[in-house]
Design an enzyme around this catalytic site. Structure first.
Site, mmCIF file in Angstrom:
data_model
loop_
_atom_site.group_PDB
_atom_site.id
_atom_site.type_symbol
_atom_site.label_atom_id
_atom_site.label_comp_id
_atom_site.label_asym_id
_atom_site.label_seq_id
_atom_site.Cartn_x
_atom_site.Cartn_y
_atom_site.Cartn_z
ATOM 1 N N ALA A 187 7.741 -3.265 -2.548
ATOM 2 C CA ALA A 187 8.539 -4.088 -3.462
ATOM 3 C C ALA A 187 8.135 -3.751 -4.905
ATOM 4 O O ALA A 187 7.993 -2.585 -5.243
ATOM 5 C CB ALA A 187 8.388 -5.566 -3.133
ATOM 6 N N SER A 188 7.868 -4.733 -5.741
ATOM 7 C CA SER A 188 7.684 -4.451 -7.166
ATOM 8 C C SER A 188 6.389 -3.735 -7.517
ATOM 9 O O SER A 188 6.227 -3.296 -8.668
ATOM 10 C CB SER A 188 7.796 -5.741 -7.975
ATOM 11 O OG SER A 188 9.150 -6.132 -8.067
ATOM 12 N N ILE A 189 5.476 -3.573 -6.581
ATOM 13 C CA ILE A 189 4.348 -2.672 -6.840
ATOM 14 C C ILE A 189 4.879 -1.262 -7.085
ATOM 15 O O ILE A 189 4.240 -0.448 -7.757
ATOM 16 C CB ILE A 189 3.344 -2.710 -5.668
ATOM 17 C CG1 ILE A 189 2.634 -4.069 -5.630
ATOM 18 C CG2 ILE A 189 2.309 -1.600 -5.780
ATOM 19 C CD1 ILE A 189 1.660 -4.227 -4.486
#
Length: 355
Positions: free
Chosen positions: A81-83
């Site tokens: 995801a946003s990592i």
């Protein structure tokens, strides 16, 4: 026999009392207890603790695939995801280092179909979430079922000739900004975003099982699937209409590969020091309580650089203490809870010996 055993035990006890070093509980002793809710026959988690580049704790809990009881291991690949944003930012910095683009380029130099409201937005603004772009999720039709890709995000933004604020004047977290950055990578490099990441970042760092995943193009090995708790049972909720957008959250990786990524952030094997430093330099303040500053793909808070990643069926976090050469990574394939507080507890056990 009982008397002999008793005397032996008393003798050992008396020697210990007389001056032997006290028994110190290893710092990982309580982590299994912290992770208890992820263990067993349910969606699980993977935990990695790195000190000076070496894993001092590495363990999987629960299941990567509930339906066939596949266990989570350090090789299990989770949707980050946003990592993923830190990899998108690194790709942009690589291209700037190569002289292929400038961080102060107007985004419309590379994506000219954006509306007039985007005229002043630069690459730097997108990296730091200060471009003011309208959230593309709010522009999606309520009936949207087909998956969007980065190019579809551009098309949605083409239809909205406004911004939330003048570029560079405020912070507002923007998934759309990072989707546009992926398209800029493609334009400036002459490759598609996924191929650029694989050839310039993943393979050179030995991250062989890490992909900006595209259905029908690649296969994610040892893949974890995402789940949500519905009506007291775990239901697979692995994909949503936004799950195929790569720039803001489409990368899959494992503990083992992320350890290689973490190592590359301490030297110049990927980016030269001056360019790498920019990722971890405050680019803007934010109103978020745990995020006083944002760099490029990293949240900055005191001695930590960290980022979470949340999408349907996944919750992840990486917390780095660069000055201590210490990192905690927690990847989970369920809809909650958010693991940032858990990662801090794990870090404090190792760094400070606190529960």
């Amino acid at each position: 026999m009982r008397l002999a055993c008793l005397l032996l035990c008393l003798w050992g006890w008396s020697i210990g009392m007389a001056g032997a070093a006290p028994v110190i509980t290893p710092p990982d002793a309580g982590i299994d207890a912290l992770m208890r809710d992820y263990d067993g026959m349910q969606p699980g988690a993977a935990v990695l603790v790195l000190r000076d580049g070496e894993p001092v704790f590495r363990r999987g809990y629960g299941l990567a695939v509930v339906e066939d009881a596949t266990s989570v291991t350090p090789q299990t690949n989770f949707r980050l995801a946003s990592i993923s944003k830190q990899f998108t930012a690194a790709a942009i910095l690589l291209l700037a280092q190569d002289g292929k683009l400038s961080l102060d380029d107007k985004v419309k130099r590379w994506l000219p179909s954006l509306p007039a409201a985007a005229d002043a937005i630069t690459i730097r603004h997108l990296l730091s979430h200060t471009g003011g772009l309208v959230d593309y999720e709010d522009l999606m039709p309520a009936t949207q079922k087909a998956q969007l890709h980065d190019i579809d995000v551009l098309h949605l933004l083409e239809s909205s000739d406004r911004t939330y604020f003048p570029p560079g004047t405020r912070y507002r977290y923007s998934n759309g900004g990072y989707a546009l950055l992926a398209l800029v990578v493609g334009q400036a490099s002459g490759q598609d975003f996924a191929s650029f990441l694989r050839q310039r970042i993943f393979l050179p760092l030995g991250m062989h099982d890490t992909f900006a995943h595209q259905d029908g193009v690649d296969e994610v090995p040892n893949r974890a699937y995402g789940y949500s708790r519905v009506g007291g049972h775990w239901q697979r909720t692995d994909q949503s209409p936004t799950s195929a957008v790569l720039g803001d959250g489409g990368i899959y990786s494992s503990l083992e590969d992320l350890a290689r990524w973490d190592a590359a952030l301490y030297d110049e094997r990927l980016l030269k020091a001056d360019w790498l430093k920019q990722a971890f330099t405050p680019a803007t303040t934010t109103p978020e309580p745990d995020v006083p500053f944002y760099g490029f793909g990293w949240r900055l808070n005191g001695e930590t650089a960290w980022h979470s990643g949340e999408s349907i069926g996944f919750r992840n976090v990486i917390v780095r203490y660069p000055q201590r050469h210490f990192t905690v990574i927690v990847l989970t394939n369920r809809d909650g809870p958010e693991p940032y507080p858990l990662a801090l507890k794990i870090a404090h056990r190792f760094l400070y010996g606190t529960p």
